[in-house]
Design a protein around this motif. Sequence first.
Motif, PDB file in Angstrom:
ATOM      1  N   GLU A 130      25.578  14.794 -33.221  1.00  0.00           N
ATOM      2  CA  GLU A 130      26.185  14.781 -31.890  1.00  0.00           C
ATOM      3  C   GLU A 130      25.158  15.047 -30.795  1.00  0.00           C
ATOM      4  O   GLU A 130      25.234  14.481 -29.708  1.00  0.00           O
ATOM      5  N   ARG A 131      24.192  15.921 -31.056  1.00  0.00           N
ATOM      6  CA  ARG A 131      23.161  16.189 -30.057  1.00  0.00           C
ATOM      7  C   ARG A 131      22.240  14.990 -29.912  1.00  0.00           C
ATOM      8  O   ARG A 131      21.753  14.695 -28.811  1.00  0.00           O
ATOM      9  N   PRO A 179      30.240   8.161 -20.906  1.00  0.00           N
ATOM     10  CA  PRO A 179      30.348   8.079 -22.371  1.00  0.00           C
ATOM     11  C   PRO A 179      29.461   6.983 -22.952  1.00  0.00           C
ATOM     12  O   PRO A 179      29.360   5.889 -22.402  1.00  0.00           O
ATOM     13  N   GLN A 180      28.810   7.310 -24.034  1.00  0.00           N
ATOM     14  CA  GLN A 180      27.986   6.351 -24.754  1.00  0.00           C
ATOM     15  C   GLN A 180      28.838   5.696 -25.845  1.00  0.00           C
ATOM     16  O   GLN A 180      29.664   6.360 -26.486  1.00  0.00           O
ATOM     17  N   ALA A 219      23.752  12.655 -27.611  1.00  0.00           N
ATOM     18  CA  ALA A 219      23.888  13.150 -26.238  1.00  0.00           C
ATOM     19  C   ALA A 219      22.669  12.851 -25.381  1.00  0.00           C
ATOM     20  O   ALA A 219      22.708  13.057 -24.165  1.00  0.00           O
ATOM     21  N   TRP A 220      21.583  12.348 -25.961  1.00  0.00           N
ATOM     22  CA  TRP A 220      20.379  12.063 -25.165  1.00  0.00           C
ATOM     23  C   TRP A 220      20.673  10.997 -24.113  1.00  0.00           C
ATOM     24  O   TRP A 220      21.374  10.018 -24.376  1.00  0.00           O
ATOM     25  N   ARG A 221      20.168  11.231 -22.894  1.00  0.00           N
ATOM     26  CA  ARG A 221      20.301  10.260 -21.801  1.00  0.00           C
ATOM     27  C   ARG A 221      18.935  10.018 -21.172  1.00  0.00           C
ATOM     28  O   ARG A 221      18.141  10.950 -21.005  1.00  0.00           O
ATOM     29  N   GLU A 249      29.116   7.373 -29.210  1.00  0.00           N
ATOM     30  CA  GLU A 249      29.964   8.566 -29.218  1.00  0.00           C
ATOM     31  C   GLU A 249      31.435   8.181 -29.301  1.00  0.00           C
ATOM     32  O   GLU A 249      32.217   8.807 -30.028  1.00  0.00           O
ATOM     33  N   GLY A 264      25.836  18.461 -16.418  1.00  0.00           N
ATOM     34  CA  GLY A 264      25.919  17.004 -16.522  1.00  0.00           C
ATOM     35  C   GLY A 264      26.263  16.332 -15.216  1.00  0.00           C
ATOM     36  O   GLY A 264      26.220  15.105 -15.128  1.00  0.00           O
ATOM     37  N   GLN A 302      16.857  21.317 -28.930  1.00  0.00           N
ATOM     38  CA  GLN A 302      18.213  20.961 -29.349  1.00  0.00           C
ATOM     39  C   GLN A 302      18.367  21.123 -30.862  1.00  0.00           C
ATOM     40  O   GLN A 302      17.418  20.922 -31.617  1.00  0.00           O
ATOM     41  N   THR A 329      27.297  12.276 -17.549  1.00  0.00           N
ATOM     42  CA  THR A 329      28.121  12.411 -18.746  1.00  0.00           C
ATOM     43  C   THR A 329      28.861  11.116 -19.066  1.00  0.00           C
ATOM     44  O   THR A 329      29.861  11.147 -19.778  1.00  0.00           O
TER      45      THR A 329
END
Length: 449
Positions: free
Chosen positions: A93-94, A301-302, A97-99, A305, A236, A88, A299
Amino acid sequence: MAPDNENPAEAVRQAARLVEELAPDLRVVLLTHFPDAETLDLMRPGGVTLEATRAINRAVASELLRQGVVVLVQRADRAAFRRWMTDQPDEAERRLAWRDRTQVLRGEAALRLLGLDATALPRPLADKAAGTPADRLVRLFAGDDGAAFDAFAETLIAAGRDGVLEQAVRKVAQRHGEEAAQDLMQDLLALAETAAAGPSGWASLVALPVALPPGPLPDATALEQSLLASGALPEGLELRLLPGWYRQDAIAALTPGALRQVLLDLADGRSPALLAPVESGAPPEEDFAVLAGVQLDWTVPQWEELALNGLPEASPDDAPTPEDAAQDAAFERWQSAAFQAHGGCVPLALVPFSEVEAEIAEFLEEAEGQSGAWPEIRDFIEMAQQEAPGEAVVCLPRAEGEHFHLTLYTRSGRLLDRITLEVARLPVPVAEMPELLESLVPVVNAPPA
């Protein structure tokens, strides 16, 4: 809105104010719990302290719950994060995006990890006016507070109170008419088929209706595997379909409470007891069968974010994005390939359980205008095959001006039947008809001897 790094207390207040603003438009939010300062510094360099981060999480979770929003929590993991970041770009922003796809916590387990006592939290906002639960649901349905309606309906669905929901639908029919009652039931079904469940933290019931060709049911597993490999599914979203076929009327008969139980079973990897598949090897009794399963949404939302970027902007006039267009094109290619590979079956769109009947009805309406004589051709061939049990049937197609002739023989040369159709009614151009007919019956160039 970035947190105030110089004043942790103000950062907490900012987060609480932002939740009040965003909560009415949210259904579920993912928070990240950092076990130590080293993990926080790795994943969120230059941010607020560990103590302030945890205080923000507690404040955000408390207000979200009060507003009826589902709260999910993932544990930050340094090793998993490093592996993920290998491919990545090192951008903020990346990083956000970690989950964690190994375990997402919800309910009391999530609150305990955040340091909250579930019993001490304020109860969700609710309509406190007098009346039965059915009366309250009817009043909320007729009102302007959609979030309050969703929250109360969700409470009834989660408790399995189908009797209350049915009573509310009857009351709406009496007071506002049958169309309004149908709208209420559709809203309840749509709520029931999605929930905070499964490994991703949010799951939905989905179905793929398929228009069936004559003969045995297509291979459900092969269809699923080809769909998963088609590139037609959004990044996602993880699709898990059951291995067998299901009847559309069995899906339509599910109540909101039953839908929710089927969803929970599938999200937890169990075969749903309330939804029986078509018996293996049994010939289809209808023109459609359904692949059923669950879609896991990675996906969700966190909070960080949302705090940084706000709510995602909708495309103007629901205009498709380039990614949407590419996925639609991939799905159409897959539909065509499935038609060729599985005897002329026609997969429809992947839709929620509650939309299966509407999707089939729309397909039939379009097919009536677009497929022309195709249903008539299918019936013609099927009837001839039934009149020649145990014998191979072949088809001789022939175009003549504005007419298209089909003649059916047994392989041994016995004439079975003829039909003449107008070229304008054919589902595809004349030159493509032999290939289309091959999906139903072998095509020959001359009458068999």
